[in-house]
Design a protein around this motif. Structure first.
Motif, PDB file in Angstrom:
ATOM      1  N   LYS A   1      51.493 -40.916  22.048  1.00 24.55           N
ATOM      2  CA  LYS A   1      50.944 -41.490  23.285  1.00 24.55           C
ATOM      3  C   LYS A   1      49.645 -40.804  23.685  1.00 24.55           C
ATOM      4  CE  LYS A   1      55.288 -43.056  25.375  1.00 24.55           C
ATOM      5  NZ  LYS A   1      56.238 -42.875  26.516  1.00 24.55           N
ATOM      6  N   LEU A   2      49.637 -39.492  23.534  1.00 28.16           N
ATOM      7  CA  LEU A   2      48.442 -38.745  23.909  1.00 28.16           C
ATOM      8  C   LEU A   2      47.270 -39.089  22.992  1.00 28.16           C
ATOM      9  CD1 LEU A   2      47.355 -36.665  25.860  1.00 28.16           C
ATOM     10  CD2 LEU A   2      48.100 -34.881  24.296  1.00 28.16           C
ATOM     11  N   ARG A   3      47.543 -39.214  21.697  1.00 26.81           N
ATOM     12  CA  ARG A   3      46.490 -39.581  20.754  1.00 26.81           C
ATOM     13  C   ARG A   3      45.923 -40.963  21.078  1.00 26.81           C
ATOM     14  NH1 ARG A   3      49.239 -39.125  16.282  1.00 26.81           N
ATOM     15  NH2 ARG A   3      49.885 -41.290  16.269  1.00 26.81           N
ATOM     16  N   ASP A   4      46.807 -41.903  21.381  1.00 29.51           N
ATOM     17  CA  ASP A   4      46.345 -43.255  21.715  1.00 29.51           C
ATOM     18  C   ASP A   4      45.475 -43.244  22.962  1.00 29.51           C
ATOM     19  OD1 ASP A   4      47.755 -44.123  19.558  1.00 29.51           O
ATOM     20  OD2 ASP A   4      49.392 -45.055  20.687  1.00 29.51           O
ATOM     21  N   ALA A   5      45.887 -42.455  23.958  1.00 30.03           N
ATOM     22  CA  ALA A   5      45.094 -42.374  25.181  1.00 30.03           C
ATOM     23  C   ALA A   5      43.739 -41.727  24.922  1.00 30.03           C
ATOM     24  CB  ALA A   5      45.863 -41.584  26.245  1.00 30.03           C
ATOM     25  N   ALA A   6      43.718 -40.725  24.039  1.00 26.69           N
ATOM     26  CA  ALA A   6      42.444 -40.081  23.700  1.00 26.69           C
ATOM     27  C   ALA A   6      41.516 -41.064  23.006  1.00 26.69           C
ATOM     28  CB  ALA A   6      42.700 -38.866  22.804  1.00 26.69           C
ATOM     29  N   TYR A   7      42.057 -41.838  22.057  1.00 30.26           N
ATOM     30  CA  TYR A   7      41.234 -42.841  21.381  1.00 30.26           C
ATOM     31  C   TYR A   7      40.748 -43.909  22.369  1.00 30.26           C
ATOM     32  CZ  TYR A   7      42.326 -41.121  16.682  1.00 30.26           C
ATOM     33  OH  TYR A   7      42.418 -40.358  15.543  1.00 30.26           O
ATOM     34  N   GLU A   8      41.611 -44.270  23.316  1.00 35.25           N
ATOM     35  CA  GLU A   8      41.203 -45.250  24.330  1.00 35.25           C
ATOM     36  C   GLU A   8      40.046 -44.697  25.165  1.00 35.25           C
ATOM     37  OE1 GLU A   8      43.137 -47.804  28.055  1.00 35.25           O
ATOM     38  OE2 GLU A   8      44.421 -46.557  26.790  1.00 35.25           O
ATOM     39  N   SER A   9      40.124 -43.410  25.481  1.00 39.48           N
ATOM     40  CA  SER A   9      39.025 -42.765  26.208  1.00 39.48           C
ATOM     41  C   SER A   9      37.732 -42.850  25.406  1.00 39.48           C
ATOM     42  CB  SER A   9      39.356 -41.297  26.476  1.00 39.48           C
ATOM     43  OG  SER A   9      40.532 -41.155  27.221  1.00 39.48           O
ATOM     44  N   GLU A  10      37.841 -42.558  24.121  1.00 40.47           N
ATOM     45  CA  GLU A  10      36.668 -42.612  23.250  1.00 40.47           C
ATOM     46  C   GLU A  10      36.070 -44.017  23.235  1.00 40.47           C
ATOM     47  OE1 GLU A  10      35.577 -41.007  18.796  1.00 40.47           O
ATOM     48  OE2 GLU A  10      37.414 -42.163  19.055  1.00 40.47           O
ATOM     49  N   ASP A  11      36.934 -45.027  23.159  1.00 41.10           N
ATOM     50  CA  ASP A  11      36.443 -46.408  23.129  1.00 41.10           C
ATOM     51  C   ASP A  11      35.706 -46.766  24.411  1.00 41.10           C
ATOM     52  OD1 ASP A  11      37.589 -46.661  20.660  1.00 41.10           O
ATOM     53  OD2 ASP A  11      39.378 -47.722  21.372  1.00 41.10           O
ATOM     54  N   VAL A  12      36.283 -46.385  25.551  1.00 40.27           N
ATOM     55  CA  VAL A  12      35.642 -46.683  26.834  1.00 40.27           C
ATOM     56  C   VAL A  12      34.287 -45.998  26.934  1.00 40.27           C
ATOM     57  CG1 VAL A  12      35.796 -46.286  29.333  1.00 40.27           C
ATOM     58  CG2 VAL A  12      37.779 -47.140  28.077  1.00 40.27           C
ATOM     59  N   ILE A  13      34.259 -44.730  26.559  1.00 37.95           N
ATOM     60  CA  ILE A  13      33.020 -43.957  26.667  1.00 37.95           C
ATOM     61  C   ILE A  13      31.938 -44.534  25.756  1.00 37.95           C
ATOM     62  CG2 ILE A  13      31.978 -41.704  26.202  1.00 37.95           C
ATOM     63  CD1 ILE A  13      34.811 -40.533  26.881  1.00 37.95           C
TER      64      ILE A  13
END
Length: 922
Positions: free
Chosen positions: A68-80
């Protein structure tokens, strides 16, 4: 890997916060604070990830939390990164100068704050769950000494080459006898066994056996692998049995399979040949190659290695496959002892009974597989024989064993899990390369940097840090060297099939890698790295992604060189793309929309048929590597290079001269190969302060002094390549004396005479002369270059005698003599080249013998003889005066048939030749 993913996001957040543009947009006044808070939260969470990554396989609850944490980190990267792309697009169009006029266009940017706020809330929920479900306590219990001890063992691996073999002598002799049996019919001798059991190792010992070398006058070794390309295999054989020119190589690449088959037949028709087909998987693969090998009743042989017995039986039903079994208990134990304590332990008598028990349990869990024993033994090499250290390795293997991994899988999984995070990401990147693919180090390093996998260490250059990472993986036995340069740098590498399988398995899980082949399902919406290994109608590219566009960071094509129809490529849907590799694809035009990929850092067009580059190329502000070494004679290049401020490496073949190219704004440029002199002089070269390697085509002699005067001020320029076409020789090179920083120099083209010693760069350590065809012996001049450590002469001298004077070349360690067509004798004075470690002689057909003085050289470690006539090898083999007693091992390479133009022959155990001490340069 979650730790590595979070680290990358933190870096991106930091870079975003320092951008002035985001601070200037009134609509986004709350965004900087939100980004800062998200960054702080990620830093806090990162502290736990180091331990969570290690234990996620042991505990499903931790695994779910990490996922879950990895997915959220990747989602952050995508948004940024989506935000950055939109900002750059608006900035390019000038919309940011008057924001009030374009409220609708900026409305999407206002959503970035809400998106970051949503991700931050998700991160907080994940963080709370860590406490709610007691993950802290589990992690605390898991941070035992076991993992830390094994990590210390990994870091302690010594930097030496593995040369320990067990239980192969009898097998080698048996196979050599089969090869040399008095039967004139061509036959296939096969070695079969499971992956990692040592089939290739055994085949190499046979291939390099002194008796085999003396029997066959033509040899070739090719890798076949699971995805057999008959065209690549046939081309590989041709390259080894006949030297190729630049033009003939291009001709080979364009030949059809049937033509290549006929060519191989012709080359082998009158030779007693030995061809090794390593790692052949399918009967169809043999059927596609068999007709190329003529049966002319002269004792020719084929050696085949395979995991499946049905393949060699299909190839030759009269020849019984040699089945290579796993190592027995004692052989496995002896191999482990050699790997773990090569320098301090000769037998188990020096071990305590408890340590012997632990060690034998480790070997037992390796399942008798040499690859597994070698990997785990290397972990322990050079360490003190402490029970706690060996016990930590055993406990780790037992842990993996209990989760369903057996034997070698447990060993390799533990080796991966105990890598530091930065090495984990680097290792997983090998998953993108096809099985048995030989990977150029240059390409690998550039891709690592482009993906953001390499981080700055003080003042060290990123490329040097990346090279160190590769060395670490090699020293851990996770990556194999394929070729090294004269000074021991890794030139190319590959990974074993089992290790690649592990990398693919992990990369699919943690990097969302998709390898698309004919039987593959479509890439998911989470796919971040897409490798296309086949082109078929099922992959409707790019239409397949129109409704669900994955956030691709890399798009790489392999094995498409044989596809005849031209590709129609479109990349506009992949706005976040960083790496785009189109090497070998049949394309002649790069679409204008390439300029919309504003985050692109790596663009490879090598060996395509592109004739012109679009003007939009100048929009790629983040591009670091541009490789346009294409098949076309000259590429039409728009004058946009000066806009690529982050460009670090530029590889070109030739460019049209319609528009003068300006690139003196590229202060980050390290590599520039190859440009015309006039083009270079047209720029302010002194501004290229980061330049490390420069390749120049010399056209007009009148301006070469201008070149030397300009580049003399570049303090980082250590490598200079000068090339010239035609019979007209180089102009005066006396200006080289001004190049105080240049250490490596390559001169390619006709030279009427060498500059005097004081006219060379004063700090010169590496010198390569190619196609210079000097009339006079160059040694009286070159031996006075006191700092010279590596000297290569290839078609550089047309005379009959090379003479090195007494006590000269005090620092020379490597000497290569290749294609010296008239050379008869080499003379070395007493006390000369005292530091010589490696001598290579190739294609010098009239040289009768090597100098007697070589036997007095205590530093000599390696002697290679390649493509030399049979009389030379025979004489060398029979000369008692060449016996060397101060070294344990000997390697000589060469060919026996003077009519051959290719093929490397390696003879081991010549007790009367020269030596190797197991250095990495060997």
């Amino acid at each position: 890997m979650a730790e590595a993913a979070v680290s990358l996001v933190i870096d991106k957040l930091s870079n975003l916060l320092i951008q002035q543009t985001i601070q200037q947009i009134v609509f986004l006044k709350n965004v900087p604070g939100q980004i800062e808070r998200l960054k702080t939260l990620l830093i806090d969470i990162q502290c736990f990830l180091k331990f969570a990554d290690e234990q996620q396989d042991d505990n499903p609850m931790i695994g779910n939390w990490v996922s879950k944490l990895r997915d959220a980190a990747y989602e952050s990267e995508d948004v940024i990164e989506t935000f950055i792309v939109k900002m750059q697009a608006l900035k390019k169009k000038g919309f940011l100068k008057n924001l009030s006029c374009f409220p609708k266009r900026l409305l999407c940017l206002c959503k970035v704050g809400k998106n970051i706020e949503s991700i931050q809330k998700k991160m907080l929920d994940i963080e709370k769950s860590r406490l709610t479900f007691g993950i802290d306590q589990i992690l605390g219990e898991g941070t035992s000494t076991r993992g830390e001890e094994l990590r210390k063992l990994l870091r302690s691996s010594p930097f030496t080459e593995d040369k320990d073999l067990v239980g192969l002598e009898e097998k080698t002799n048996s196979l050599v006898a089969q090869l040399l049996v008095q039967d004139s019919s061509r036959c296939v001798i096969s070695i079969v066994g499971m992956a990692g059991v040592g089939k290739t190792t055994l085949a190499r010992k046979v291939y390099n056996h002194v008796d085999v070398i003396g029997y066959f006058n033509c040899r070739a070794w090719v890798y076949v692998s699971q995805k057999c390309s008959a065209q690549e295999v046939l081309v590989g054989i041709i390259k080894q049995v006949e030297k190729q020119t630049k033009e003939s190589l291009e001709l080979l690449e364009g030949m059809q399979e049937a033509d290549l088959e006929r060519t191989v037949q012709e080359k082998l028709q009158d030779k007693c040949y030995l061809v090794v087909l390593d790692d052949i998987w399918e009967e169809e693969a043999w059927d596609s190659l068999a007709a190329a090998f003529p049966n002319v009743n002269n004792g020719s042989r084929l050696v085949m290695t395979s995991r499946y017995e049905k393949v060699p039986q299909h190839a030759d039903d009269l020849s019984k496959p040699y089945k290579l079994e796993i190592l027995g208990e004692e052989d496995g134990w002896q191999l482990f002892l050699k790997k773990a304590h090569a320098h301090s332990l000769n037998s188990e008598s020096k071990l305590s009974p408890e340590l012997v028990r632990i060690g034998r349990e480790i070997v037992e869990k390796c399942g008798g597989l040499p690859l597994a024993i070698s990997v785990i033994g290397r972990h322990l090499r050079g360490k003190r024989t402490l029970e706690s250290e060996w016990k930590s390795v055993l406990d780790t293997l037992t842990s993996h064993w209990s989760r369903g991994r057996k034997g070698v899988s447990a060993v390799l999984a533990s080796s991966y899990n105990d890598l530091p995070p930065d090495l984990k990401t680097c290792f997983l990147s090998f998953a993108i390369f096809p099985e048995d693919f030989v990977i150029p180090t240059r390409k690998l390093v550039h891709m690592w940097i482009a993906e953001g996998l390499i981080h700055q260490k003080g003042e060290e250059v990123l490329e040097d840090v990346a090279a160190d990472r590769l060395d670490e993986l090699i020293y851990r036995n996770l990556v194999q060297e394929v070729a090294v340069t004269a000074n021991g740098m890794v030139k190319s590498c590959r990974v074993h099939d089992l290790l690649r399988d592990l990398a693919v398995e992990k990369a699919k899980e943690v990097m969302f890698l998709k390898i698309f082949e004919e039987s593959s399902s479509y890439p998911s919406s989470k796919c971040r790295h897409l490798v296309v290994n086949s082109c078929c109608e099922r992959l409707n590219y790019p239409g397949e992604f129109e409704h669900s566009t994955p956030p691709l960071r890399s798009l790489i094509f392999f094995n498409l060189a044989e596809v005849e129809h031209e590709f129609n490529l479109s990349f506009v849907v992949f706005k976040l793309l960083r790496v785009l590799d189109l090497q070998n694809m049949n394309i002649s035009c790069l679409p204008d929309e390439i300029g919309e990929l504003s985050l692109l850092t790596y663009l490879c067009l090598r060996y395509t048929r592109i004739e012109r580059l679009p003007l939009s190329l100048g929009c790629l502000q983040n591009l670091q590597t541009l490789d346009i070494y294409t098949f076309t004679s000259a590429v039409e290049f728009p004058n946009v290079l000066w806009m690529l401020k982050n460009l670090r490496h530029l590889y070109v073949r030739e460019t049209t001269k319609r528009v003068p190219l300006k690139f003196d704004t590229l202060k980050n440029l390290q590599t520039l190969c190859d440009v015309y002199l006039d083009t270079l002089i047209g720029n302010k070269i002194t501004l290229l302060t980061s330049m490390r390697k420069l390749g120049v085509w010399i056209e007009r002699s009148s301006r070469i002094d201008e070149l030397f005067s300009s580049i003399a001020k570049l303090e980082n320029l250590v490598w200079l390549v000068l090339k010239r076409y035609g019979e007209e020789g180089f102009p005066s090179l006396i200006g080289l004396s001004h190049l105080n920083y240049v250490k490596r120099l390559k001169i390619s083209g006709r030279l009427t005479e060498l500059p005097s010693p004081h006219n060379f760069p004063p700090r010169l350590s590496h010198l390569s002369l190619r196609a210079t065809r000097l009339a006079e012996d160059p040694m009286p001049t070159l031996e006075k270059l006191e700092h010279l450590s590596i000297l290569k002469l290839k078609n550089a001298y047309a005379g009959k005698e090379l003479v090195i004077s007494e006590n000269q070349f005090p620092n020379l360690t490597v000497l290569q003599l290749e294609h010296l067509p008239n050379l008869i004798e080499i003379k070395i004075g007493r006390g000369a080249i005292p530091q010589l470690r490696c001598l290579r002689i190739s294609n010098c057909y009239f040289v009768e013998m090597l100098p007697e003085e070589l036997r007095f050289m205590e530093a000599l470690e390696k002697e290679e003889v390649e493509d030399m006539p049979k009389r030379f090898i025979t004489r060398l083999h029979g000369m008692d005066s060449y016996k060397v007693s101060h070294v344990p091992n000997i390697i000589v390479t060469g060919t026996l048939d003077p009519t051959m133009l290719g093929g490397k022959l390696v003879a081991r155990r010549f007790a009367d030749a020269f030596v190797t001490r197991g250095k990495r340069t060997s």
